[in-house]
Scaffold this motif. Structure first.
Motif, PDB file in Angstrom:
ATOM      1  N   SER A 383      12.069  79.813 -45.565  1.00 42.38           N
ATOM      2  CA  SER A 383      11.251  78.982 -46.515  1.00 42.38           C
ATOM      3  C   SER A 383      10.279  79.665 -47.413  1.00 42.38           C
ATOM      4  O   SER A 383      10.121  79.044 -48.530  1.00 42.38           O
ATOM      5  CB  SER A 383      10.640  77.875 -45.609  1.00 42.38           C
ATOM      6  OG  SER A 383      11.973  77.157 -44.736  1.00 42.38           O
ATOM      7  N   PHE A 384       9.523  80.366 -46.634  1.00 40.72           N
ATOM      8  CA  PHE A 384       8.402  81.015 -47.559  1.00 40.72           C
ATOM      9  C   PHE A 384       8.936  82.104 -48.613  1.00 40.72           C
ATOM     10  O   PHE A 384       8.566  81.964 -49.596  1.00 40.72           O
ATOM     11  CB  PHE A 384       7.447  82.159 -46.472  1.00 40.72           C
ATOM     12  CG  PHE A 384       6.420  82.932 -47.018  1.00 40.72           C
ATOM     13  CD1 PHE A 384       5.409  81.984 -47.541  1.00 40.72           C
ATOM     14  CD2 PHE A 384       6.703  84.068 -47.288  1.00 40.72           C
ATOM     15  CE1 PHE A 384       4.293  83.168 -48.064  1.00 40.72           C
ATOM     16  CE2 PHE A 384       5.739  84.971 -47.981  1.00 40.72           C
ATOM     17  CZ  PHE A 384       4.400  84.265 -48.274  1.00 40.72           C
ATOM     18  N   LYS A 385      10.196  82.636 -48.193  1.00 40.94           N
ATOM     19  CA  LYS A 385      10.663  83.467 -49.198  1.00 40.94           C
ATOM     20  C   LYS A 385      11.233  82.557 -50.349  1.00 40.94           C
ATOM     21  O   LYS A 385      11.163  83.104 -51.647  1.00 40.94           O
ATOM     22  CB  LYS A 385      11.713  84.099 -48.666  1.00 40.94           C
ATOM     23  CG  LYS A 385      12.507  85.281 -49.523  1.00 40.94           C
ATOM     24  CD  LYS A 385      13.787  86.027 -48.864  1.00 40.94           C
ATOM     25  CE  LYS A 385      14.437  86.745 -49.705  1.00 40.94           C
ATOM     26  NZ  LYS A 385      15.584  87.599 -49.108  1.00 40.94           N
ATOM     27  N   TYR A 386      11.786  81.330 -49.943  1.00 42.55           N
ATOM     28  CA  TYR A 386      12.247  80.579 -51.093  1.00 42.55           C
ATOM     29  C   TYR A 386      11.173  79.836 -51.848  1.00 42.55           C
ATOM     30  O   TYR A 386      11.354  80.088 -53.176  1.00 42.55           O
ATOM     31  CB  TYR A 386      12.992  79.398 -50.541  1.00 42.55           C
ATOM     32  CG  TYR A 386      13.615  78.319 -51.478  1.00 42.55           C
ATOM     33  CD1 TYR A 386      14.436  78.640 -52.135  1.00 42.55           C
ATOM     34  CD2 TYR A 386      12.784  76.950 -51.636  1.00 42.55           C
ATOM     35  CE1 TYR A 386      15.045  77.350 -53.095  1.00 42.55           C
ATOM     36  CE2 TYR A 386      13.033  76.070 -52.503  1.00 42.55           C
ATOM     37  CZ  TYR A 386      14.357  76.318 -53.351  1.00 42.55           C
ATOM     38  OH  TYR A 386      14.698  75.479 -54.381  1.00 42.55           O
ATOM     39  N   VAL A 387       9.911  79.698 -51.399  1.00 42.02           N
ATOM     40  CA  VAL A 387       8.997  78.957 -52.028  1.00 42.02           C
ATOM     41  C   VAL A 387       8.329  80.173 -53.058  1.00 42.02           C
ATOM     42  O   VAL A 387       7.897  79.818 -54.127  1.00 42.02           O
ATOM     43  CB  VAL A 387       8.021  78.550 -51.038  1.00 42.02           C
ATOM     44  CG1 VAL A 387       6.385  78.289 -51.847  1.00 42.02           C
ATOM     45  CG2 VAL A 387       8.491  77.160 -50.408  1.00 42.02           C
ATOM     46  N   PHE A 388       8.324  81.411 -52.371  1.00 41.93           N
ATOM     47  CA  PHE A 388       7.478  82.416 -53.138  1.00 41.93           C
ATOM     48  C   PHE A 388       8.492  82.792 -54.329  1.00 41.93           C
ATOM     49  O   PHE A 388       8.023  82.975 -55.433  1.00 41.93           O
ATOM     50  CB  PHE A 388       7.501  83.678 -52.223  1.00 41.93           C
ATOM     51  CG  PHE A 388       7.024  84.841 -53.045  1.00 41.93           C
ATOM     52  CD1 PHE A 388       5.597  84.956 -53.278  1.00 41.93           C
ATOM     53  CD2 PHE A 388       7.665  86.075 -53.140  1.00 41.93           C
ATOM     54  CE1 PHE A 388       5.017  85.852 -53.997  1.00 41.93           C
ATOM     55  CE2 PHE A 388       7.225  87.102 -54.057  1.00 41.93           C
ATOM     56  CZ  PHE A 388       5.857  87.155 -54.194  1.00 41.93           C
ATOM     57  N   ARG A 392       7.498  82.536 -58.228  1.00 46.76           N
ATOM     58  CA  ARG A 392       7.702  83.730 -59.244  1.00 46.76           C
ATOM     59  C   ARG A 392       8.481  83.226 -60.460  1.00 46.76           C
ATOM     60  O   ARG A 392       8.246  83.806 -61.447  1.00 46.76           O
ATOM     61  CB  ARG A 392       8.371  84.799 -58.368  1.00 46.76           C
ATOM     62  CG  ARG A 392       7.624  85.888 -57.616  1.00 46.76           C
ATOM     63  CD  ARG A 392       7.877  86.634 -56.800  1.00 46.76           C
ATOM     64  NE  ARG A 392       8.412  87.583 -57.793  1.00 46.76           N
ATOM     65  CZ  ARG A 392       8.984  88.974 -57.609  1.00 46.76           C
ATOM     66  NH1 ARG A 392       9.359  89.182 -56.569  1.00 46.76           N
ATOM     67  NH2 ARG A 392       9.125  89.669 -58.567  1.00 46.76           N
ATOM     68  N   TYR A 393       9.578  82.694 -60.193  1.00 50.20           N
ATOM     69  CA  TYR A 393      10.384  82.199 -61.250  1.00 50.20           C
ATOM     70  C   TYR A 393       9.785  81.108 -61.961  1.00 50.20           C
ATOM     71  O   TYR A 393      10.038  81.449 -63.541  1.00 50.20           O
ATOM     72  CB  TYR A 393      11.683  81.453 -60.486  1.00 50.20           C
ATOM     73  CG  TYR A 393      12.555  80.726 -61.739  1.00 50.20           C
ATOM     74  CD1 TYR A 393      13.581  81.418 -62.282  1.00 50.20           C
ATOM     75  CD2 TYR A 393      12.614  79.563 -61.896  1.00 50.20           C
ATOM     76  CE1 TYR A 393      14.269  80.900 -63.382  1.00 50.20           C
ATOM     77  CE2 TYR A 393      13.339  78.953 -62.919  1.00 50.20           C
ATOM     78  CZ  TYR A 393      14.162  79.730 -63.578  1.00 50.20           C
ATOM     79  OH  TYR A 393      15.072  79.073 -64.571  1.00 50.20           O
ATOM     80  N   ARG A 394       8.931  80.232 -61.708  1.00 48.56           N
ATOM     81  CA  ARG A 394       8.235  79.327 -62.523  1.00 48.56           C
ATOM     82  C   ARG A 394       7.271  80.178 -63.265  1.00 48.56           C
ATOM     83  O   ARG A 394       6.864  80.062 -64.755  1.00 48.56           O
ATOM     84  CB  ARG A 394       7.422  78.347 -61.724  1.00 48.56           C
ATOM     85  CG  ARG A 394       8.575  77.163 -61.107  1.00 48.56           C
ATOM     86  CD  ARG A 394       7.719  75.720 -60.886  1.00 48.56           C
ATOM     87  NE  ARG A 394       7.004  76.081 -59.860  1.00 48.56           N
ATOM     88  CZ  ARG A 394       7.156  76.051 -58.473  1.00 48.56           C
ATOM     89  NH1 ARG A 394       8.574  75.807 -58.053  1.00 48.56           N
ATOM     90  NH2 ARG A 394       6.362  76.453 -57.341  1.00 48.56           N
TER      91      ARG A 394
END
Length: 404
Positions: A383-388, A392-394
């Motif tokens: 989850s943390f990796k997905y949020v991070f 970064r994408y945004r």
């Protein structure tokens, strides 16, 4: 932290170097010896052979009378019929018109082996000697004395009055559970008030007449007839071991033979056998791994000294302790659950077997909890990796947009 095991003792003493008959210099035809601490036969010689038993018959007479008389202080009037046909037998000395109590008659029957006391006891209990004998045989059937039959309460020679050493031992073991019987059987003397006379056990006369030390014999009933020979039922205590011994059919060449035979057997076992400590308190037997436990191992440790009746020459350094049971304790095993058994083995012979149980509550790190925490941890990481990555994408899109 002290650990232990709770043991429920199942004594299975198998063989104790049984002594064979030829090793004893005795004249008795039939013998049986019990260790009463464990109700175990230690030695026997033709113990199931049917023989006449003389005054050992009175053991059944006394216990039958006790069980069929509610008031042992009730007075009995001695009648002429009670005194018939006993002139050849030992008597207390009752005369017609005497008024002994049932209790007096019990002691008179057992200690001096008085035939007059026996007949009075039988008639006062059942109304007649024949009816009393019926009660004796009913008692024998109840106790499953299958090789025993009575046709008189005194122990007169008769082919229909017989027993075996084994049956007599069973009868005596049963009778000694009765408090009144035990008091009578173990008495050395007793005063009969209506006669102003003190009667004494026949052991006293054997001690005085033949110089025998009978101090260790705690209770006894002797017997003698031409047909039965010399007989003795006795109990004894040596070094906290309680013995019960029946000897039948000893030679009549000396009136002391039954007592001498008994003393020889008692002496052998008291000298050569006794209780030996085979497992000491706090002695470790085995460590058992604990899966997912706060403690890594559970120690089987004796919580008491364990003693067994064995030969005195046993070599303790050759004793082995063999555990057979759970090899790993998990959270499913609770306090009180059986873990297995421990055998105490000496020179390939199992002396005793114990069931062992978990004797305390153990603390565990529950595996399901561990798995749940691990899964949650993985989910949190992803989850943390997905949020991070989303962040970064945004941020990169915003940066690219500003550059344009």
């Amino acid at each position: 932290m002290k650990k232990g095991f709770k043991i429920f003792l199942i004594l299975i003493l198998l063989q104790i170097n049984v002594v064979y008959a030829e090793e004893f210099n005795i004249t008795s035809k039939s013998v049986i010896l019990y260790n009463m601490n464990e109700n175990k036969v230690l030695y026997e010689l033709k113990s199931n052979e049917k023989l006449q038993i003389a005054s050992l018959t009175k053991i059944m007479t006394v216990i039958t009378a006790i069980e069929h008389n509610d008031d042992l202080n009730k007075e009995v009037v001695i009648t002429n019929d009670m005194l018939k046909g006993i002139s050849e037998y030992t008597q207390v000395g009752f005369k017609e018109g005497d008024r002994p109590t049932i209790k007096d008659l019990l002691y008179g029957s057992m200690l001096p082996s008085g035939a007059d006391a026996v007949n009075a006891l039988a008639v006062s209990t059942s109304g007649s000697i024949n009816k009393f004998v019926e009660l004796m045989n009913e008692e024998a059937k109840k106790l499953k004395l299958n090789d025993t039959l009575f046709d008189n309460p005194i122990g007169m020679d008769s082919e229909n009055n017989y027993s075996t050493a084994s049956d007599m031992a069973k009868l005596l073991i049963y009778s000694l559970k009765n408090k009144t019987f035990k008091e009578v059987f173990t008495a050395r003397e007793y005063k009969i008030e209506c006669l102003n006379k003190t009667v004494k056990t026949t052991l006293v006369s054997y001690s005085r007449s033949y110089g025998l030390d009978v101090s260790q014999i705690t209770g006894a009933k002797s017997g003698f007839t031409d047909g039965a020979g010399l007989c003795l039922a006795s109990t004894s205590t040596f070094d906290d071991v309680n013995y019960l011994l029946i000897t039948l059919g000893a030679s009549t060449k000396s009136r002391s033979n039954a007592v001498r035979d008994s003393l020889e057997i008692y002496d052998y076992y008291s000298t050569n056998y006794g209780y030996q400590v085979v497992l000491k308190k706090n002695q470790k037997i085995k460590n058992i791994p604990i899966k997912w436990g706060h403690d890594k191992e559970y120690s089987l440790v004796a919580n008491q000294d364990v003693s067994l009746y064995l030969s005195n020459d046993i070599r303790r350094n050759r004793i082995k302790y063999i555990y057979d049971g759970v090899e790993e304790i998990n959270y499913k095993i609770k306090k009180g659950d059986k873990l297995g058994t421990v055998k105490i083995v000496y020179e390939n012979e199992t002396l005793s077997t114990y069931d062992v149980y978990l004797d305390k509550d153990l603390k565990f790190y529950h595996p399901v909890l561990y798995v749940t925490i691990f899964i949650l941890f993985i989910i949190m990481i992803y989850s943390f990796k997905y949020v991070f990555q989303a962040f970064r994408y945004r941020r990169n899109r915003k940066k690219n947009h500003l550059q344009k």
